[in-house]
Motif scaffolding. Sequence first.
Motif, short mmCIF file in Angstrom:
data_model
loop_
_atom_site.label_atom_id
_atom_site.label_comp_id
_atom_site.label_asym_id
_atom_site.label_seq_id
_atom_site.Cartn_x
_atom_site.Cartn_y
_atom_site.Cartn_z
N MET A 1 0.84 -1.18 0.00
CA MET A 1 0.00 0.00 0.00
C MET A 1 0.88 1.24 0.00
N LYS A 2 0.59 2.15 -0.89
CA LYS A 2 1.31 3.41 -0.95
C LYS A 2 0.67 4.39 0.04
N VAL A 3 1.49 4.99 0.89
CA VAL A 3 0.99 5.95 1.86
C VAL A 3 1.30 7.34 1.35
N CYS A 4 0.27 8.15 1.24
CA CYS A 4 0.42 9.49 0.70
C CYS A 4 0.88 10.47 1.78
N SER A 5 1.67 11.39 1.36
CA SER A 5 1.99 12.53 2.21
C SER A 5 2.22 13.69 1.26
N GLY A 6 1.69 14.81 1.59
CA GLY A 6 1.80 15.94 0.69
C GLY A 6 0.84 17.03 1.07
N MET A 7 0.30 17.68 0.06
CA MET A 7 -0.57 18.83 0.27
C MET A 7 -1.95 18.40 0.75
N PRO A 8 -2.57 19.21 1.58
CA PRO A 8 -3.96 18.94 1.99
C PRO A 8 -4.88 19.05 0.77
N PHE A 9 -6.06 18.45 0.88
CA PHE A 9 -7.04 18.59 -0.19
C PHE A 9 -8.40 18.90 0.40
N LEU A 10 -9.24 19.53 -0.43
CA LEU A 10 -10.56 20.01 -0.01
C LEU A 10 -11.65 19.21 -0.71
N ASN A 11 -12.64 18.79 0.07
CA ASN A 11 -13.84 18.17 -0.49
C ASN A 11 -15.02 19.08 -0.16
N CYS A 12 -15.79 19.42 -1.18
CA CYS A 12 -16.99 20.22 -0.97
C CYS A 12 -18.16 19.30 -0.70
N GLY A 13 -19.06 19.73 0.16
CA GLY A 13 -20.19 18.91 0.56
C GLY A 13 -21.46 19.23 -0.19
N LYS A 14 -22.50 18.54 0.22
CA LYS A 14 -23.83 18.69 -0.34
C LYS A 14 -24.75 19.18 0.78
N VAL A 15 -25.60 20.15 0.48
CA VAL A 15 -26.54 20.66 1.48
C VAL A 15 -27.96 20.26 1.08
N PHE A 16 -28.82 20.19 2.08
CA PHE A 16 -30.20 19.80 1.87
C PHE A 16 -31.11 20.96 2.23
N PRO B 1 -33.58 12.69 13.23
CA PRO B 1 -32.88 13.96 13.01
C PRO B 1 -33.08 14.47 11.58
N ILE B 2 -32.86 15.77 11.41
CA ILE B 2 -32.93 16.40 10.10
C ILE B 2 -31.51 16.57 9.59
N ASN B 3 -31.20 15.98 8.44
CA ASN B 3 -29.88 16.15 7.84
C ASN B 3 -29.80 17.50 7.15
N LEU B 4 -28.80 18.31 7.53
CA LEU B 4 -28.60 19.61 6.92
C LEU B 4 -27.61 19.56 5.76
N ALA B 5 -26.51 18.82 5.97
CA ALA B 5 -25.45 18.78 4.96
C ALA B 5 -24.57 17.56 5.20
N LEU B 6 -23.85 17.17 4.14
CA LEU B 6 -22.90 16.07 4.28
C LEU B 6 -21.71 16.31 3.36
N VAL B 7 -20.61 15.67 3.74
CA VAL B 7 -19.41 15.72 2.91
C VAL B 7 -18.74 14.35 2.97
N LYS B 8 -18.28 13.87 1.80
CA LYS B 8 -17.63 12.57 1.72
C LYS B 8 -16.12 12.76 1.73
N VAL B 9 -15.44 11.87 2.47
CA VAL B 9 -13.99 11.95 2.59
C VAL B 9 -13.40 10.55 2.45
N ASP B 10 -12.39 10.42 1.61
CA ASP B 10 -11.70 9.15 1.43
C ASP B 10 -10.32 9.27 2.07
N THR B 11 -10.10 8.53 3.16
CA THR B 11 -8.83 8.61 3.88
C THR B 11 -7.94 7.39 3.64
N ARG B 12 -8.34 6.56 2.69
CA ARG B 12 -7.49 5.41 2.38
C ARG B 12 -6.14 5.89 1.87
N ASN B 13 -5.09 5.19 2.23
CA ASN B 13 -3.72 5.48 1.81
C ASN B 13 -3.19 6.81 2.33
#
Length: 161
Positions: A1-16, A30-42
């Motif tokens: 498995m390759k482990v990443c190291s480097g610049m941060p990255f931004l994920n934009c979310g979805k609002v309801f 509960p009422i969902n207001l917003a969500l954001v997906k993040v992939d932290t593999r590697n």
Amino acid sequence: MKVCSGMPFLNCGKVFKDSFPNYLTPNNKPINLALVKVDTRNIKNPHVLINYSQNLEFEIGGFNPKLSIAYRLIRKSNHTERTRVLECWNYKASEVIPTTVQELSTIEPLVLNFCDCLGDSCDSSFIYILQIVEIITENTSFNITNQEMSAIVNYGNSNRG
């Protein structure tokens, strides 16, 4: 498995867009207001900074007006479906002394931040969801507008000094 190291990255979310009841208890769904997906593999020692912002528009008037909204941030694993409550916030507006208030309309910005330090053992993808879990209003109406949610993922060192 390759482990990443480097610049941060931004994920934009979805609002309801939703209409909001005058009353919601923690026993209700509960009422969902917003969500954001993040992939932290590697990613070694991922740190995820969650940012949510909104404008809270409300009108108060009458005797003893109150507005109370309880928010919570949850993290849901895409792999196991396991959910964990990460943080809770409360917004409250009311008169200190019960009195009659002239009608007043206002808009207040609200910004919520949370840093999730996942550690070296994390190898998955997640959905972060911001929810409303409780609403109490009295002589008050409100709406939520201009919502935004994002996640900044950074490759970090879990050692704290």
